[in-house]
Write a protein that holds these residues in place. Structure first.
Motif, PDB file in Angstrom:
ATOM      1  N   ALA A   1      62.097  19.662 125.203  1.00 58.70           N
ATOM      2  CA  ALA A   1      62.725  17.865 125.406  1.00 58.70           C
ATOM      3  C   ALA A   1      62.185  17.412 123.585  1.00 58.70           C
ATOM      4  O   ALA A   1      62.934  17.102 123.280  1.00 58.70           O
TER       5      ALA A   1
ATOM      6  N   GLN B   1      59.280  11.816 125.863  1.00 56.71           N
ATOM      7  CA  GLN B   1      60.111  11.387 124.286  1.00 56.71           C
ATOM      8  C   GLN B   1      59.107  11.219 123.642  1.00 56.71           C
ATOM      9  O   GLN B   1      59.553  10.705 122.501  1.00 56.71           O
ATOM     10  N   ASN B   2      57.711  11.588 123.755  1.00 56.76           N
ATOM     11  CA  ASN B   2      56.552  11.565 122.784  1.00 56.76           C
ATOM     12  C   ASN B   2      56.450  14.047 122.723  1.00 56.76           C
ATOM     13  O   ASN B   2      55.408  13.012 121.831  1.00 56.76           O
TER      14      ASN B   2
ATOM     15  N   LEU C   1      65.836  15.416 121.924  1.00 55.79           N
ATOM     16  CA  LEU C   1      65.630  14.718 121.317  1.00 55.79           C
ATOM     17  C   LEU C   1      66.129  14.491 120.103  1.00 55.79           C
ATOM     18  O   LEU C   1      66.606  13.658 119.513  1.00 55.79           O
TER      19      LEU C   1
ATOM     20  N   LEU D   1      68.517   8.346 124.025  1.00 52.23           N
ATOM     21  CA  LEU D   1      67.321   8.657 123.702  1.00 52.23           C
ATOM     22  C   LEU D   1      66.805   7.652 122.556  1.00 52.23           C
ATOM     23  O   LEU D   1      65.589   7.678 122.342  1.00 52.23           O
ATOM     24  N   ASP D   2      67.535   8.364 121.079  1.00 48.40           N
ATOM     25  CA  ASP D   2      67.334   7.640 120.471  1.00 48.40           C
ATOM     26  C   ASP D   2      67.218   6.312 119.738  1.00 48.40           C
ATOM     27  O   ASP D   2      67.057   5.391 118.413  1.00 48.40           O
TER      28      ASP D   2
ATOM     29  N   LYS E   1      69.171  12.237 118.220  1.00 44.77           N
ATOM     30  CA  LYS E   1      69.294  11.625 117.542  1.00 44.77           C
ATOM     31  C   LYS E   1      70.398  12.368 116.145  1.00 44.77           C
ATOM     32  O   LYS E   1      70.447  11.471 115.646  1.00 44.77           O
TER      33      LYS E   1
END
Length: 421
Positions: A368, A415-416, A372, A30-31, A376
């Motif tokens: 989330a 993702q936000n 995330l 995701l990162d 990361k």
């Protein structure tokens, strides 16, 4: 279901490689970082231990209360086993007697996690399971005149690992219950001990014997082919002089016991298990302080904000911490966040601002934000736990997906979630 499996190439490039996601193939987390290498390898008659899902870093669940029962997590099951008035496995086995205890615990192992659970985890886009176990699974280590634990667990561990290996999962086995208990008055050690009795040489020796035995089994038994990591003790005492020679004696000796067992089995260095300790952030000291060899080591971070008094008890503070707290700030690599949840302090958990029924959007955003962040800064995450009987999805991945709080694939989280925070 997994769309594609990729076998990881065993490149001996640093202690951060081996059986976890690498960075050789263009598959993105995701990162945005690359994750996987390619090509399958074999060892003897065992297939590769490097199968991982194509969608990202370590994304998994703990099999809590399977082999180390925590009564708070499943009170109905505990009561139905005849253990309802007892604090731990040790206490219940003492009360029921060995024969009856074996019967009820084997029924529990047979039903708590089934093959359909593994299939459901797979359908949810997960790629890793972490299995807490107790030293008593090696039954010859148990002092039969003074220690009381259920027997027969190894067959069920082998079965669940076989299911998980068949499904392509990466498997972490965690020594959750250490000889003598590594913390006091906590059922997650398997015994509700009045004081932590683990921190003496003869208990360390029993633990290293367990690790050697387990390592030999992993490398010689097909069902264990996807086990890539052993955690050598879960959550030792924090910020205390009582840990004694944990760092200077137990950690190096545990590492050596695993490596010596692998050497005796003819395992090549690129096929070693990762040896995992709690990280420095946990608060039991620097795990590398006395380690002369850190080859294929790994580090376990547990992040329960509900017990962190430095974070204000507000939704905004929880989101801010989860978005910005670098869980690899101690620069120990690879780190996996091996436990976290959506639980909040007991004093507020059922109040209007935190009630899980009325605050699903917050909990979804908070999940989330956590994953995330973990993807990361670290090599991924393992949620505590897969299932519970609490009627509270904040401790149950299965229930949180059913409630729509966690998406049915973690690659689809918002993702936000940290935008503007």
């Amino acid at each position: 279901m997994f769309a594609t499996y990729f076998a990881l190439l065993a490149l001996v490039v640093s202690h951060a490689s081996a059986w976890i996601p690498e960075v050789q193939k263009h598959i993105l987390a995701l990162d945005g970082t690359n994750l996987f290498s390619s090509n399958e390898t074999t060892h003897g008659n065992l297939t590769s231990k490097r199968w991982l899902q194509a969608s990202g870093k370590v994304r998994g669940v703990n099999l809590g209360s399977l082999f180390v029962f925590e009564p708070w997590l499943a009170e109905t099951e505990w009561s139905n086993m005849g253990c309802g008035s007892y604090n731990s496995e040790f206490d219940c086995v003492s009360a029921l007697g060995q024969s009856q205890a074996n019967t009820v615990f084997q029924n529990h192992w047979n039903t708590w996690i089934t093959q359909s659970d593994i299939s459901q985890m797979q359908s949810y886009g997960l790629n890793t399971i972490r299995i807490p176990v107790g030293y008593w699974m090696m039954e010859s280590l148990v002092y039969s005149d003074s220690e009381h634990f259920p027997q027969g667990g190894l067959a069920y561990l082998e079965r669940v690992c076989g299911w998980a290996s068949d499904a392509g999962f990466y498997i972490i086995i965690d020594l959750h219950g250490a000889p003598g208990a590594q913390v006091a008055q906590n059922a997650d050690t398997g015994q509700y001990a009045s004081s932590p009795g683990f921190y003496v040489d003869y208990q360390f020796d029993r633990a290293t014997s367990f690790l050697s035995w387990l390592t030999t089994l992993i490398h010689s038994t097909n069902a264990f082919r996807n086990v890539g990591m052993i955690s050598i003790v879960n959550e030792p005492v924090q910020n205390s002089g009582s840990i004694g020679t944990l760092l200077s004696s137990y950690y190096p000796n545990a590492y050596s016991a695993i490596r010596n067992a692998e050497s005796a089995a003819g395992v090549s260095s690129n096929n070693y298990l990762h040896v995992e300790t709690m990280n420095s952030l946990w608060g039991s000291g620097d795990p590398n302080q006395y380690m002369t060899n850190q080859y294929f080591m790994a580090y376990d971070d547990h992040r329960y904000i509900k017990w962190d008094s430095t974070v204000a008890v507000s939704q905004s503070a929880y989101l801010s911490d989860s978005c910005h707290n670098n869980r690899n700030s101690d620069n120990e690599s690879p780190t996996i966040v091996g436990e976290f949840s959506l639980s909040v302090p007991d004093s507020v958990q059922w109040t209007s601002g935190w009630d899980p029924t009325d605050n699903k959007s917050f909990y979804s955003q908070w999940f989330a934000a956590q994953v995330l962040n973990y993807e990361k800064y670290t090599n991924g995450w393992v949620f505590w736990t897969w299932k519970s009987q609490l009627g509270d999805y904040r401790w149950s991945y299965q229930d949180a997906v059913a409630a729509g709080v966690i998406p049915n694939n973690p690659g689809n989280v918002n993702q936000n979630a940290c935008s503007g925070i």
